[in-house]
Design a protein around this motif. Structure first.
Motif, PDB file in Angstrom:
ATOM      1  N   HIS A 188       0.855  -1.187   0.000  1.00  0.00           N
ATOM      2  CA  HIS A 188       0.000   0.000   0.000  1.00  0.00           C
ATOM      3  C   HIS A 188       0.892   1.239   0.000  1.00  0.00           C
ATOM      4  O   HIS A 188       1.919   1.281   0.693  1.00  0.00           O
ATOM      5  N   PRO A 189       0.547   2.285  -0.770  1.00  0.00           N
ATOM      6  CA  PRO A 189       1.401   3.473  -0.857  1.00  0.00           C
ATOM      7  C   PRO A 189       1.726   4.101   0.494  1.00  0.00           C
ATOM      8  O   PRO A 189       2.821   4.635   0.681  1.00  0.00           O
ATOM      9  N   GLN A 190       0.805   4.044   1.438  1.00  0.00           N
ATOM     10  CA  GLN A 190       1.078   4.629   2.751  1.00  0.00           C
ATOM     11  C   GLN A 190       2.166   3.868   3.495  1.00  0.00           C
ATOM     12  O   GLN A 190       2.895   4.449   4.307  1.00  0.00           O
ATOM     13  N   GLU A 191       2.287   2.571   3.250  1.00  0.00           N
ATOM     14  CA  GLU A 191       3.333   1.786   3.899  1.00  0.00           C
ATOM     15  C   GLU A 191       4.709   2.133   3.346  1.00  0.00           C
ATOM     16  O   GLU A 191       5.710   2.092   4.059  1.00  0.00           O
ATOM     17  N   GLN A 192       4.767   2.475   2.081  1.00  0.00           N
ATOM     18  CA  GLN A 192       6.053   2.821   1.460  1.00  0.00           C
ATOM     19  C   GLN A 192       6.692   4.006   2.161  1.00  0.00           C
ATOM     20  O   GLN A 192       7.919   4.105   2.249  1.00  0.00           O
ATOM     21  N   ARG A 193       5.872   4.898   2.710  1.00  0.00           N
ATOM     22  CA  ARG A 193       6.390   6.102   3.358  1.00  0.00           C
ATOM     23  C   ARG A 193       6.626   5.927   4.852  1.00  0.00           C
ATOM     24  O   ARG A 193       7.057   6.862   5.526  1.00  0.00           O
ATOM     25  N   GLN A 194       6.353   4.747   5.389  1.00  0.00           N
ATOM     26  CA  GLN A 194       6.503   4.495   6.821  1.00  0.00           C
ATOM     27  C   GLN A 194       7.951   4.193   7.185  1.00  0.00           C
ATOM     28  O   GLN A 194       8.537   3.251   6.660  1.00  0.00           O
ATOM     29  N   ALA A 195       8.517   4.961   8.098  1.00  0.00           N
ATOM     30  CA  ALA A 195       9.885   4.681   8.554  1.00  0.00           C
ATOM     31  C   ALA A 195       9.960   3.347   9.284  1.00  0.00           C
ATOM     32  O   ALA A 195      11.026   2.740   9.379  1.00  0.00           O
ATOM     33  N   LYS A 196       8.821   2.868   9.808  1.00  0.00           N
ATOM     34  CA  LYS A 196       8.787   1.616  10.560  1.00  0.00           C
ATOM     35  C   LYS A 196       8.570   0.403   9.658  1.00  0.00           C
ATOM     36  O   LYS A 196       8.557  -0.730  10.134  1.00  0.00           O
ATOM     37  N   ASN A 197       8.388   0.632   8.372  1.00  0.00           N
ATOM     38  CA  ASN A 197       8.058  -0.467   7.473  1.00  0.00           C
ATOM     39  C   ASN A 197       9.244  -1.401   7.261  1.00  0.00           C
ATOM     40  O   ASN A 197      10.379  -0.956   7.093  1.00  0.00           O
ATOM     41  N   SER A 198       8.966  -2.704   7.249  1.00  0.00           N
ATOM     42  CA  SER A 198      10.028  -3.716   7.187  1.00  0.00           C
ATOM     43  C   SER A 198      10.297  -4.251   5.784  1.00  0.00           C
ATOM     44  O   SER A 198      11.194  -5.072   5.597  1.00  0.00           O
ATOM     45  N   VAL A 199       9.550  -3.807   4.784  1.00  0.00           N
ATOM     46  CA  VAL A 199       9.647  -4.406   3.451  1.00  0.00           C
ATOM     47  C   VAL A 199      10.979  -4.103   2.769  1.00  0.00           C
ATOM     48  O   VAL A 199      11.509  -4.939   2.031  1.00  0.00           O
ATOM     49  N   ALA A 200      11.555  -2.926   3.006  1.00  0.00           N
ATOM     50  CA  ALA A 200      12.842  -2.613   2.376  1.00  0.00           C
ATOM     51  C   ALA A 200      13.917  -3.609   2.801  1.00  0.00           C
ATOM     52  O   ALA A 200      14.696  -4.099   1.974  1.00  0.00           O
ATOM     53  N   LEU A 201      13.944  -3.946   4.075  1.00  0.00           N
ATOM     54  CA  LEU A 201      14.904  -4.932   4.573  1.00  0.00           C
ATOM     55  C   LEU A 201      14.622  -6.311   3.991  1.00  0.00           C
ATOM     56  O   LEU A 201      15.543  -7.050   3.627  1.00  0.00           O
ATOM     57  N   LEU A 202      13.357  -6.652   3.865  1.00  0.00           N
ATOM     58  CA  LEU A 202      12.967  -7.940   3.281  1.00  0.00           C
ATOM     59  C   LEU A 202      13.415  -8.030   1.830  1.00  0.00           C
ATOM     60  O   LEU A 202      14.007  -9.027   1.402  1.00  0.00           O
TER      61      LEU A 202
END
Length: 207
Positions: A41-55
């Motif tokens: 979801h686009p709002q998750e992309q902007r979350q500093a707490k989001n874990s997807v970049a590390l994944l």
């Protein structure tokens, strides 16, 4: 490599996060055979707490597509992969019951689809996309307590981060061949770093 976001902030060209919260040094290449498709979801992309970049940085066969509403034909193209059995990582819930479909054979390679969004937004994405709702489901078996709660409260006891959920799903699909420990350890350090920045008195340098 540097790049700039739409807000004019310098971001890392690899993890696409502001330099202050770059996660590249935490990435742990993890061997796996299951393809992973994350619909973020686009709002998750902007979350500093989001874990997807590390994944994404840690899994070689992980593709992230950002969007909230997908054109049916484009979504079908994303979901289909010849020679693979596509599964949606999502529980069987009354609002969106899992389809009664036969299970995959043990030797069929899997393409795992993961929705990265809050519970409410993920359910909306599922209900608004019949192709997603029609996919066979993979549900987690009593996930262990999440480390994510230290930085992002959950409304349900079984809610975990996207990274933790994906890692547990890969362990279910691949068994002992999948070593989740290094990536989960990296995730623990990621959570600790975010928690440190959230503490009162932490540096408020602009990102």
């Amino acid at each position: 490599m540097n790049s700039s976001s739409s807000l004019g902030r310098a971001v890392c060209g690899r993890c696409l996060r502001p330099h202050r919260t770059c996660v590249c040094a935490l990435a742990r290449p993890t061997a796996h055979r299951t393809e992973v498709l994350v619909l973020q979801h686009p709002q998750e992309q902007r979350q500093a707490k989001n874990s997807v970049a590390l994944l994404r940085l840690s899994l070689a066969h992980c593709n992230v597509v950002v969007g909230e509403r997908f054109e049916p034909r484009s979504l079908q193209t994303l979901l289909e992969r010849p020679g693979r059995d596509t599964r949606l990582l999502y529980p069987d819930v009354p609002a969106a019951p899992a389809p009664a479909l036969p299970g995959a054979t043990s030797d069929t390679p899997v393409r795992l689809v993961v929705i990265d969004a809050t519970w409410r937004k993920s359910l909306r994405m599922l209900l608004e996309h019949p192709a997603l709702a029609a996919l066979p489901r993979l549900a987690l078996d009593a996930p262990p307590p999440t480390r994510y709660r230290a930085i992002r409260p959950a409304r349900r006891a079984d809610q975990v981060s996207t990274l933790e959920a994906t890692v547990q799903a890969l362990a279910m699909l691949e068994g002992p061949a999948f070593d989740a420990a290094p990536l989960l350890d990296a995730f623990g350090r990621f959570v600790a770093g975010v928690a440190d920045r959230q503490r009162p008195g932490a540096s408020a340098r602009p990102e």
